[in-house]
Write an enzyme that holds these catalytic residues in place. Structure first.
Site, PDB file in Angstrom:
ATOM      1  N   HIS A  49       0.832  -1.206   0.000  1.00 52.33           N
ATOM      2  CA  HIS A  49       0.000   0.000   0.000  1.00 52.33           C
ATOM      3  C   HIS A  49       0.871   1.262   0.000  1.00 52.33           C
ATOM      4  CE1 HIS A  49      -3.678   2.330   0.673  1.00 52.33           C
ATOM      5  NE2 HIS A  49      -2.952   3.065   1.508  1.00 52.33           N
ATOM      6  N   GLY A  99      -6.823  14.449  -9.451  1.00 52.77           N
ATOM      7  CA  GLY A  99      -7.926  13.579  -9.844  1.00 52.77           C
ATOM      8  C   GLY A  99      -7.855  12.169  -9.280  1.00 52.77           C
ATOM      9  N   HIS A 106      -1.561   3.724  -8.467  1.00 56.13           N
ATOM     10  CA  HIS A 106      -1.898   2.891  -9.638  1.00 56.13           C
ATOM     11  C   HIS A 106      -1.562   3.636 -10.914  1.00 56.13           C
ATOM     12  CE1 HIS A 106      -5.480   5.160  -8.349  1.00 56.13           C
ATOM     13  NE2 HIS A 106      -5.805   5.253  -9.635  1.00 56.13           N
TER      14      HIS A 106
HETATM   15  P1  5GP Z   1      -8.228   7.242 -10.019  1.00 51.50           P
HETATM   16  O1  5GP Z   1      -9.383   8.156 -10.252  1.00 51.50           O
HETATM   17  O2  5GP Z   1      -7.946   7.071  -8.540  1.00 51.50           O
HETATM   18  O3  5GP Z   1      -7.018   7.551 -10.814  1.00 51.50           O
HETATM   19  O4  5GP Z   1      -8.682   5.832 -10.594  1.00 51.50           O
HETATM   20  C1  5GP Z   1      -9.332   4.842  -9.869  1.00 51.50           C
HETATM   21  C2  5GP Z   1      -9.801   3.813 -10.872  1.00 51.50           C
HETATM   22  O5  5GP Z   1     -10.142   2.647 -10.162  1.00 51.50           O
HETATM   23  C3  5GP Z   1     -11.034   4.244 -11.673  1.00 51.50           C
HETATM   24  O6  5GP Z   1     -10.723   4.219 -13.062  1.00 51.50           O
HETATM   25  C4  5GP Z   1     -12.090   3.211 -11.302  1.00 51.50           C
HETATM   26  O7  5GP Z   1     -12.903   2.826 -12.380  1.00 51.50           O
HETATM   27  C5  5GP Z   1     -11.260   2.047 -10.786  1.00 51.50           C
HETATM   28  N1  5GP Z   1     -11.917   1.249  -9.775  1.00 51.50           N
HETATM   29  C6  5GP Z   1     -12.511   1.715  -8.642  1.00 51.50           C
HETATM   30  N2  5GP Z   1     -13.007   0.692  -7.923  1.00 51.50           N
HETATM   31  C7  5GP Z   1     -12.705  -0.449  -8.602  1.00 51.50           C
HETATM   32  C8  5GP Z   1     -12.947  -1.835  -8.349  1.00 51.50           C
HETATM   33  O8  5GP Z   1     -13.551  -2.242  -7.357  1.00 51.50           O
HETATM   34  N3  5GP Z   1     -12.494  -2.715  -9.289  1.00 51.50           N
HETATM   35  C9  5GP Z   1     -11.809  -2.307 -10.398  1.00 51.50           C
HETATM   36  N4  5GP Z   1     -11.418  -3.263 -11.240  1.00 51.50           N
HETATM   37  N5  5GP Z   1     -11.565  -1.008 -10.665  1.00 51.50           N
HETATM   38  C10 5GP Z   1     -12.008  -0.090  -9.779  1.00 51.50           C
HETATM   39 ZN    ZN Z   2      -4.006  -0.245  -0.611  1.00 51.99          ZN
END
Ligand code: 5GP
Ligand code: ZN
Length: 119
Positions: A49, A99, A106
């Site tokens: 994490h 964002g 990730h």
């Molecule tokens: P961020 O906005 O933090 O850059 O992106 C988070 C990403 O995680 C988003 O594109 C969202 O669709 C994805 N995401 C959120 N929850 C889940 C989940 O439970 N499973 C998967 N596979 N993707 C997720």
């Molecule tokens: Zn985590």
């Protein structure tokens, strides 16, 4: 391995939340984004994490390098076409104004024929 019990991506790594896995080794996990913006849209994460790119320490740099090295291979494996006609995009949202919605580092790896939903 340090994990956060409330973190959705830690739960995905632990198999407590199902995901469509595309890659796993001792330190890295990759799976399809649940709400893809592009025909190919995977998330590449450290199993540990790490909150965001703003939290990366010098001792994490080899891991980050390995993740970036994997990204092109996984993009092709999941259906992105080769460079230069194809290609892919790597995005890492960091912090509120960056964002970031999930606070476990990730890399979004996106590719495939355009138009895309976003990006
Ligand atoms: P961020 O906005 O933090 O850059 O992106 C988070 C990403 O995680 C988003 O594109 C969202 O669709 C994805 N995401 C959120 N929850 C889940 C989940 O439970 N499973 C998967 N596979 N993707 C997720
Ligand atoms: Zn985590």
């Amino acid at each position: 391995m340090s994990q956060d019990a409330n973190c959705i991506f830690c739960k995905i790594v632990a198999g407590q939340i199902p995901s469509r896995k595309v890659y796993e080794d001792d330190d890295i996990f990759a799976f399809h984004d649940i709400a893809p913006w592009a025909p190919v849209h995977i998330l590449l994460i450290p199993k540990r994490h790490i909150v965001s790119m703003a939290h990366v320490q010098p001792e994490d740099e080899a891991l980050i390098g390995r993740m970036l090295g994997l990204a092109p291979k996984l993009a092709l494996q999941e259906g992105a076409r080769p460079y230069p006609e194809g290609g892919f995009r790597i995005v890492t949202n960091t912090g509120k104004e960056g964002g970031q919605e999930v606070h476990h580092l990730h890399f979004h790896v996106m590719g495939g024929p355009r138009p895309w939903l976003r990006g």
